[in-house]
Motif scaffolding. Structure first.
Motif, PDB file in Angstrom:
ATOM      1  N   ARG A  19     -33.495 -27.192  27.635  1.00 55.19           N
ATOM      2  CA  ARG A  19     -32.927 -25.959  27.099  1.00 55.19           C
ATOM      3  C   ARG A  19     -33.561 -25.682  25.739  1.00 55.19           C
ATOM      4  N   GLU A  20     -33.963 -24.436  25.537  1.00 56.89           N
ATOM      5  CA  GLU A  20     -34.583 -24.090  24.247  1.00 56.89           C
ATOM      6  C   GLU A  20     -33.550 -23.485  23.304  1.00 56.89           C
ATOM      7  N   VAL A  21     -33.559 -23.944  22.056  1.00 52.92           N
ATOM      8  CA  VAL A  21     -32.675 -23.368  21.030  1.00 52.92           C
ATOM      9  C   VAL A  21     -33.529 -23.050  19.810  1.00 52.92           C
ATOM     10  N   ASN A  22     -33.446 -21.791  19.353  1.00 52.21           N
ATOM     11  CA  ASN A  22     -34.168 -21.424  18.142  1.00 52.21           C
ATOM     12  C   ASN A  22     -33.397 -21.914  16.916  1.00 52.21           C
ATOM     13  N   VAL A  23     -34.095 -22.496  15.980  1.00 50.38           N
ATOM     14  CA  VAL A  23     -33.401 -23.095  14.828  1.00 50.38           C
ATOM     15  C   VAL A  23     -32.667 -22.060  13.970  1.00 50.38           C
ATOM     16  N   ASP A  24     -33.019 -20.770  14.098  1.00 44.11           N
ATOM     17  CA  ASP A  24     -32.297 -19.767  13.324  1.00 44.11           C
ATOM     18  C   ASP A  24     -30.829 -19.690  13.758  1.00 44.11           C
ATOM     19  N   LYS A  25     -30.601 -19.983  15.025  1.00 47.38           N
ATOM     20  CA  LYS A  25     -29.222 -20.039  15.548  1.00 47.38           C
ATOM     21  C   LYS A  25     -28.449 -21.143  14.813  1.00 47.38           C
ATOM     22  N   ILE A  26     -29.159 -22.235  14.519  1.00 50.18           N
ATOM     23  CA  ILE A  26     -28.533 -23.353  13.789  1.00 50.18           C
ATOM     24  C   ILE A  26     -28.160 -22.911  12.375  1.00 50.18           C
ATOM     25  N   SER A  27     -29.082 -22.220  11.686  1.00 49.55           N
ATOM     26  CA  SER A  27     -28.790 -21.767  10.313  1.00 49.55           C
ATOM     27  C   SER A  27     -27.572 -20.860  10.291  1.00 49.55           C
ATOM     28  N   GLU A  28     -27.505 -19.922  11.229  1.00 46.38           N
ATOM     29  CA  GLU A  28     -26.384 -18.973  11.249  1.00 46.38           C
ATOM     30  C   GLU A  28     -25.057 -19.676  11.540  1.00 46.38           C
TER      31      GLU A  28
ATOM     32  N   GLN B 256     -30.434 -34.811  24.109  1.00 43.22           N
ATOM     33  CA  GLN B 256     -31.853 -35.179  24.273  1.00 43.22           C
ATOM     34  C   GLN B 256     -32.617 -34.194  25.158  1.00 43.22           C
ATOM     35  N   ASP B 257     -31.875 -33.301  25.858  1.00 38.83           N
ATOM     36  CA  ASP B 257     -32.540 -32.302  26.697  1.00 38.83           C
ATOM     37  C   ASP B 257     -32.692 -30.954  25.998  1.00 38.83           C
ATOM     38  N   VAL B 258     -32.494 -30.935  24.680  1.00 39.18           N
ATOM     39  CA  VAL B 258     -32.669 -29.680  23.934  1.00 39.18           C
ATOM     40  C   VAL B 258     -34.077 -29.643  23.334  1.00 39.18           C
ATOM     41  N   HIS B 259     -34.725 -28.498  23.452  1.00 38.11           N
ATOM     42  CA  HIS B 259     -36.006 -28.312  22.765  1.00 38.11           C
ATOM     43  C   HIS B 259     -35.813 -27.288  21.659  1.00 38.11           C
ATOM     44  N   LEU B 260     -36.029 -27.720  20.432  1.00 37.89           N
ATOM     45  CA  LEU B 260     -35.823 -26.825  19.288  1.00 37.89           C
ATOM     46  C   LEU B 260     -37.104 -26.050  19.014  1.00 37.89           C
ATOM     47  N   THR B 261     -36.948 -24.725  18.791  1.00 33.70           N
ATOM     48  CA  THR B 261     -38.118 -23.892  18.513  1.00 33.70           C
ATOM     49  C   THR B 261     -37.933 -23.152  17.188  1.00 33.70           C
TER      50      THR B 261
END
Lengths: 280, 176
Positions: free
Chosen positions: A2-11, A80-85
């Protein structure tokens, strides 16, 4: 994957910083309500009443519950199945803290170096504890830590022969020393076992467990209950001015340790025991 | 006992206060915490004037959170007083009459309180939103570069505090 953009993390982190400093979690609200029922000291009741009023004003008028909006401590569980972009996760978390503290009118309490002591003016960096777990989710627990109580916390390297009695004495001695300085009623996080640093992290993690929820391990649950009772007999009370409510909860976490050691960490938190969890 | 106090905090007032009294302070008080105390300490050592005259004044150990637009101040509760213990006796000897903070004080500070007929008040730690309501005006008057740790002149109305150590050395934290 699963892809997660790091901007989602900041918000997400930004929203968590603002929310946690204005609204106390339900477990802590319950702790206040229980304390109001059990307190017998007149001055203690008066102070608990004012603390409840403070919580109400904080939420309604968006004024932080306490001016010490803390140093941001973050437990990050990364599936471990997350891909950070889109960038680096640590930078993204710190960017979230920056936005939260600057845009949310929170106090900037972090200095760049323990001796040079220049304020970083955005409350970064955070203290981040990473864990890699199964799955494709990311879970953050944020616990902004004020230093009135942090300064009263302790690590003890006990001997195996000291046993559970040694642990009890360590907890009681730390709470007695903390007294009025740690803004009681406190929440006591205890880490037992592991190594020097592991027990301290366990103690911090213990503070993020719901107040009133006990350990699954039988003897640990007993220890939590006994310690809460003993601490509340110390007559430190709300604001240290006497009363039955010196602590709201004692949360203990354990970990395997070495044949030669019995590390114990006591992380003391004030009545504003802020913790919030979000999953992405 | 509930007592209303107006600043300046003269000896006539402090001598009548007893550990355990609830007070409501109206008038001018000044904020200073760790970094401002360190700077004042160095100023005294270098023979320079302090930005605040200590005589009959009150220092509140507090560093607020930022004010939202249109507000006077953010959250504004007390910080732990013992970190100022190194600096407090000298300021008390220069005429400082009151300190507002939370938590225990050293023997040196208590001796200086007695010597100067001063008083140590506690306000409720962790009640910064509530306490901010008693602050009607806030102006940074020195050490602006210290941010939250700058010295602020506060105009307060019925600011609630409790006498913890009175001028006879009675200490509300030492009850047993």
């Amino acid at each position: 994957m699963r892809e997660v953009n790091v901007d989602k993390i900041s918000e997400t982190i930004k929203e968590m910083c603002i929310s946690v400093n204005h609204f106390l979690s339900d477990d802590m609200k319950n702790a206040y309500n229980n304390a109001m029922k059990t307190e017998t000291s007149e001055i203690g009741k008066k102070i608990l009443g004012q603390l409840k009023e403070n919580l109400q004003i904080a939420g309604e008028d968006m004024i932080p519950i306490c001016q010490d909006t803390g140093m941001a401590v973050i437990f990050a569980e990364i599936g471990q199945d997350v891909h950070l972009t889109g960038g680096n996760i640590t930078d993204a978390i710190n960017e979230g803290v920056r936005r939260g503290y600057v845009d949310g009118y929170l106090r900037k309490s972090v200095v760049n170096d323990p001796i040079i002591r220049k304020n970083t003016k955005d409350n970064t960096p955070a203290v981040i504890h990473y864990n890699i777990v199964e799955g494709d989710k990311i879970k953050f627990t944020l616990a902004p830590k004020g230093f009135g109580s942090e300064n009263m916390s302790k690590v003890y390297m006990l001997k195996p022969a000291d046993g559970i009695e040694g642990v009890k004495n360590a907890i009681l001695s730390a709470v007695k020393d903390a007294g009025p300085n740690a803004c009681p009623p406190m929440v006591i996080g205890v880490g037992i076992g592991g190594t020097f640093e592991k027990c301290a992290i366990l103690a911090k993690k213990a503070l993020t467990r719901e107040a009133g929820k006990h350990s699954d391990i039988g003897y640990v649950e007993e220890l939590e209950k006994e310690m809460l009772e003993k601490i509340n007999e110390l007559d430190i009370g709300p604001a240290g001015l006497g009363g039955k409510n010196t602590a709201f909860a004692v949360n203990v976490e354990t970990y395997p340790t070495h044949i030669a050691g019995l590390p114990v960490a006591v992380n003391i938190c004030c009545h504003v025991n802020r913790h919030i969890t979000r999953e992405i | 006992m509930d007592i209303n106090i107006n600043t300046p905090l003269t000896e006539d007032i402090t001598k009548k206060l007893h550990a355990g009294d609830f007070v409501f302070i109206t008038g001018t008080i000044y904020t200073a915490r760790d970094a401002a105390h360190k700077r004042m300490y160095e100023a005294i050592k270098n023979g320079e004037n302090l930005p605040v005259d200590m005589e009959n004044n009150i220092i509140y150990y507090m560093g607020p959170s930022p004010a939202r637009e249109g507000r006077v101040i953010g959250s504004a509760g007390p910080t732990t007083a013992s970190r100022m213990d190194k600096y407090a006796p000298q300021l008390l000897d220069m005429g400082l009459k009151g300190m507002i903070g939370k938590g225990k004080r050293s023997k040196e500070v208590i001796d200086a309180i007695k010597r100067n007929n001063a008083v140590y008040f506690a306000s409720i730690g962790g009640a910064g939103a509530l306490l901010s309501k008693s602050i009607k005006k806030s102006t940074v008057i020195a050490y602006d570069d210290l941010g939250t740790e700058a010295i602020r002149k506060l105009e307060v109305e019925n600011f609630p505090a409790i006498v913890v150590i009175d001028c006879d050395g009675n200490n509300l934290y030492e009850r047993n």
